[in-house]
Structures are given as structure tokens and as C-alpha cells.
Design a protein around this motif. Structure first.
Motif, short mmCIF file in Angstrom:
data_model
loop_
_atom_site.label_atom_id
_atom_site.label_comp_id
_atom_site.label_asym_id
_atom_site.label_seq_id
_atom_site.Cartn_x
_atom_site.Cartn_y
_atom_site.Cartn_z
N MET A 1 -64.42 -20.55 26.87
CA MET A 1 -64.48 -19.11 27.43
C MET A 1 -65.34 -19.17 28.66
O MET A 1 -66.27 -19.80 28.62
N GLY A 2 -64.97 -18.58 29.67
CA GLY A 2 -65.92 -18.40 30.84
C GLY A 2 -66.64 -16.85 30.81
O GLY A 2 -67.53 -16.75 30.81
N LEU A 3 -65.67 -16.00 30.88
CA LEU A 3 -66.25 -14.78 30.98
C LEU A 3 -65.13 -13.70 30.28
O LEU A 3 -63.87 -13.82 30.36
N ARG A 4 -66.04 -12.65 29.34
CA ARG A 4 -64.95 -11.79 28.66
C ARG A 4 -65.23 -10.41 29.01
O ARG A 4 -66.63 -10.17 29.08
N LEU A 5 -64.52 -9.47 29.06
CA LEU A 5 -64.86 -8.02 29.49
C LEU A 5 -64.45 -7.20 27.99
O LEU A 5 -63.47 -7.50 27.56
N PHE A 6 -65.24 -6.55 27.47
CA PHE A 6 -65.19 -5.57 26.44
C PHE A 6 -65.28 -4.21 26.81
O PHE A 6 -66.51 -3.99 27.31
N LEU A 7 -64.33 -3.66 26.53
CA LEU A 7 -64.43 -1.87 26.81
C LEU A 7 -63.42 -1.39 25.67
O LEU A 7 -62.75 -1.75 25.25
N SER A 8 -63.67 0.03 25.14
CA SER A 8 -63.09 0.43 24.40
C SER A 8 -62.99 2.09 24.62
O SER A 8 -63.78 2.67 25.52
N ASP A 9 -62.34 2.80 23.64
CA ASP A 9 -62.30 4.16 23.64
C ASP A 9 -62.06 4.75 25.17
O ASP A 9 -62.44 5.84 25.49
N LEU A 10 -60.84 4.16 25.59
CA LEU A 10 -60.24 4.71 26.91
C LEU A 10 -59.29 6.14 26.67
O LEU A 10 -59.54 7.12 27.39
N HIS A 11 -58.98 6.27 25.39
CA HIS A 11 -58.18 7.27 25.07
C HIS A 11 -56.96 7.82 26.04
O HIS A 11 -57.00 8.76 26.52
N ILE A 12 -56.30 6.60 26.46
CA ILE A 12 -55.11 6.94 27.37
C ILE A 12 -54.07 7.67 26.77
O ILE A 12 -53.45 7.01 25.99
N GLY A 13 -53.79 8.93 27.35
CA GLY A 13 -52.79 9.73 26.60
C GLY A 13 -51.51 9.99 27.23
O GLY A 13 -51.35 9.46 28.38
N ASP A 14 -50.67 11.03 26.81
CA ASP A 14 -49.52 11.07 27.50
C ASP A 14 -49.36 12.51 28.47
O ASP A 14 -48.08 12.66 28.91
N GLY A 15 -50.42 12.73 28.94
CA GLY A 15 -50.36 13.75 30.00
C GLY A 15 -50.81 15.25 29.41
O GLY A 15 -50.72 16.00 30.29
N THR A 16 -50.53 15.21 28.24
CA THR A 16 -50.62 16.47 27.88
C THR A 16 -52.20 17.18 27.59
O THR A 16 -52.86 16.22 27.87
N ALA A 17 -52.27 18.17 26.80
CA ALA A 17 -53.61 18.67 26.69
C ALA A 17 -54.97 17.95 26.52
O ALA A 17 -55.94 18.09 26.88
N ASN A 18 -54.46 16.60 25.43
CA ASN A 18 -55.68 15.81 25.29
C ASN A 18 -55.66 14.70 25.83
O ASN A 18 -56.61 13.81 25.55
#
Length: 405
Positions: A1-18
Motif C-alpha cells: 500500500m502507498g496511499l489510501r483515500l477513505f470517504l463516506s456518506d456521499l448519498h449520491i441519488g437519482d436526481g429526485t427530491a432527496n
């Protein structure tokens, strides 16, 4: 391993209200910049990347039980998200040709685990062996363990009854119930679109009552939004889904709770009930994910703190064989509370990281004269763990953004 990026909770949705994810280009820019630093870096998405739970596909199914909600979904639940955020997913698909991407399942996308069509739709789109869907990430050599964290959230954890049947999280049903029964009311009172979207971003969640009062006052709405929300929320306690859940979570005391929740008096004191738990947590300063991380990182000398099968229930039939002596870092997401904590142990400091979120947050504060007001900010948070000549380093990037009027 050299480098790892950790990220979460993007909540990428379908373009509707939420769907509040409008940071496609910013995420692409971040991923490109890191590739310039380490061409072979790895990405670990720590859950809730896809917003399936609050998508239009789930809304259209209606208020059915968890099993039917899972099995009724078709590929469109994933394909509509990819289509709406085509630029981002095309970039990820090109990136995964050369770089590993670990996709940890969270509580807003665990429908992938219960519906093979959804899982295949995502995997087939990525079309690479470097794309790995999992319920956890564990690197024994570097001593890193990551889960989404919803497993340790009382309202979002799975459980089993005496018949060994899997009981779904109550939080899933609450989310779908209010989405179907209350959100249409919010959409019907002609509020600005951005204000309606704010409803789903209030933190802590139970501040929603104060926010609804605030909105009623600001826009002079002729509908009692608090009353409508309480009616919708409290009716959940009359449902069979709630009864199944409370019988498992409180096997010895559920008859008392059953009587209490069905008593009309309960509805009269609904506001107090729904805010009590949140106020207690504020008073105690509870951070349950940090507390869990502390136990895991000290589990090398306290065996009862080691992870058990129930900590993976509903997410995985297998659990990692963790070397607790070598475990250095625990990484969660889920509660949208970014942080980097030093955890003292008898063998020296170890570390807990929360990756926060990539979505707007609406938080309560006090105005000049003590009145309740709400402010909105966007958080774009992530963590980097680097290994250079066997030396491990970790850093968090906690980015907050506000629009200044």
C-alpha cells in the motif's frame, strides 16, 4: 500500500427530491489530484455512497415490509443514479481499471446485499476485478479496520428473533414511512425547493421539530407542520414492523411498551417523547461510534470487546479474523460527525477516524435575541492514510463551506 483515500456518506441519488449530491466535479478533481500524488492509490468508500433507500424507486414501491422492498426493486434503482451522475461514474469506471476501489455497504445502500439484480447492475457497470463490494475493509498488515458504522446504531442495526429470522432495522422503516406519508405534505405547501431539501439534512435529526416550527414562522404556512410530522412519526409505533422490532429489542418489557405506544396519552406528549432521547445524548456527550472504536482498539486485552457475529449481522455471513494486537486504526462513517481521535491504550496511542459526509447539513443555533435559527453548511470530508518505507501516517481533511449573504 502507498496511499489510501477513505470517504463516506456521499448519498449520491437519482436526481429526485432527496438527492443533494451536486459535487461530482469536485470529487473528480479530488480523485485526479490524489492520482497525481500516487498513481496507484486505492479508494475505500465507507458506506452510503449510493442513495437507494430514499430514491424514487423505493418511494414508488410504497410502504411494504423490508423483504418486499428489497426484492421489488429492479436495476433502475442503480441505473437511474448512474445516469444522473454520468460524468462521475464514467470517471470512476475509468479509474478502477488501474486503481482498486473498495465499496463498503452502508444502511442507505444495503439493498444491494438483498437484491442480486442491483448488485449485478453496479458491478457490471464498473466491469473490473478492482471494484470490490464488501461489508468491511480490513488490512491486517497495516492494522486498519473500517465499517460503515450503522451496525452499532441501535435504530439501524439488524437483529434476529427466537426463530432465527432476520429482523430489519427500524430506522429503514421510519425513513420510508416519513418519506411516503409526511414529505408529500411538505411539498404541498409551496416552500422554496432548497428549503424542502433541507428537511432531510437536519442534524441532529430530532431538531426537525424545531426546524418545522421555524419554517412555519418564517413562511407563515397555514398548515401545522409539527402536528402533521408528529402524527406521521408516531403512527409508526402502531405498525406491525415496529411490533416485530420492539419484541426482539426488548423481549422482556415490550408488553409495557406496546401498551404505552397505543395509549392516546402517548400522542399528547409526542413531542417530549421524540426529543427526550436526543436531549439525553446531548447532555451526556455520547458518541457511540467513538465508544465502539475505543473498545475495538483495546480488545487485545479485553476479550469481551472483540467483534462478534452480531456486529456483521445483515451485512455479512463472514467476519474478519482480526489481529487485535496489531490493530492501529478504526474508521467509521454513518453519523456524519467527522473527527480524528487519539485512543489511549496500554500499548500506546491508537486512532479512530470518522470520515464525515459529502452533503449539506442544517444545524440549529441561537440568534441575537436568543431565538432559534438554522444555518446551512456543506461538508466535504475525507481521510488519507499513507505508507512510506513502512512508516504509516494518517490525516483528515475536514472541509466546511457556507454561502455568505
Amino acid at each position: 500500500m502507498g496511499l489510501r483515500l477513505f470517504l463516506s456518506d456521499l448519498h449520491i441519488g437519482d436526481g429526485t427530491a432527496n438527492d443533494d449530491f451536486v459535487y461530482d466535479r469536485e470529487l473528480i478533481r479530488l480523485l485526479s489530484q490524489i492520482k497525481d500524488i500516487d498513481d496507484n492509490y486505492e479508494i475505500v468508500f465507507v458506506g452510503d455512497v449510493l442513495e437507494i433507500l430514499e430514491g424514487d424507486s423505493v418511494r414508488k414501491i410504497g410502504l411494504v415490509n423490508f423483504e418486499k422492498a428489497c426484492t421489488s426493486l429492479n436495476e433502475d434503482a442503480v441505473e437511474s443514479i448512474i445516469a444522473k451522475h454520468k460524468l462521475l461514474f464514467e470517471f470512476l469506471r475509468s479509474l478502477v481499471r488501474t486503481n482498486k476501489i473498495y465499496y463498503i455497504i452502508g444502511n442507505h445502500d444495503y439493498y444491494l446485499l438483498f437484491n442480486q439484480r442491483l448488485m449485478n447492475s453496479l458491478i457490471n457497470f464498473m466491469n473490473s476485478k478492482n471494484f470490490i463490494v464488501t461489508s468491511y475493509f480490513y488490512d491486517e498488515e497495516d492494522g486498519i479496520l473500517s465499517q460503515h458504522g450503522s451496525q452499532y446504531d441501535f435504530i439501524y442495526s439488524f437483529s434476529k428473533n427466537k426463530e432465527n429470522e432476520l429482523i430489519p432495522p427500524l430506522g429503514d422503516y421510519i425513513t420510508r414511512y416519513t418519506m411516503i406519508n409526511f414529505e408529500p405534505i411538505l411539498h404541498s405547501v409551496y416552500l422554496p425547493v432548497e428549503t424542502v431539501r433541507d428537511y432531510d439534512n437536519i442534524r441532529p435529526t430530532m431538531d426537525v421539530i424545531d426546524w418545522l416550527e421555524y419554517i412555519n414562522m418564517m413562511y407563515r404556512i397555514p398548515v401545522d407542520l409539527v402536528g402533521e410530522w408528529l402524527k406521521s412519526f408516531l403512527k409508526i409505533f402502531q405498525t406491525s414492523e415496529f411490533n416485530k422490532w420492539i419484541r426482539v429489542k426488548f423481549p422482556h418489557t415490550y408488553p409495557i411498551g406496546d401498551f404505552f405506544f397505543k395509549n392516546p396519552i402517548f400522542f399528547q406528549i409526542g413531542r417530549k417523547i421524540t426529543t427526550l432521547g436526543d436531549e439525553i445524548q446531548k447532555f451526556r456527550g455520547v458518541n457511540y461510534l467513538k465508544s465502539k472504536a475505543e473498545k475495538i482498539l483495546n480488545a487485545y486485552h479485553v476479550p469481551e470487546w472483540r467483534l462478534k457475529e452480531k456486529d456483521f449481522l445483515g451485512y455479512s455471513e463472514k467476519m474478519p479474523d482480526i489481529d487485535y494486537e496489531r490493530l492501529k486504526i478504526v474508521i467509521f462513517g454513518h453519523n456524519h460527525l467527522p473527527g480524528f481521535y487519539v485512543i489511549p491504550t496500554s500499548k500506546g496511542p491508537r486512532y479512530y477516524i470518522n470520515t464525515g459526509t459529502w452533503r449539506p447539513l442544517v444545524e440549529k443555533s441561537r440568534g441575537k435575541w436568543g431565538q432559534r435559527i438554522f444555518h446551512k453548511k456543506v461538508e466535504l470530508n475525507y481521510a488519507l492514510i499513507t505508507k512510506d518505507k513502512n512508516v504509516l501516517s494518517a490525516e483528515t481533511h475536514l472541509v466546511s463551506r457556507v454561502i455568505l449573504n
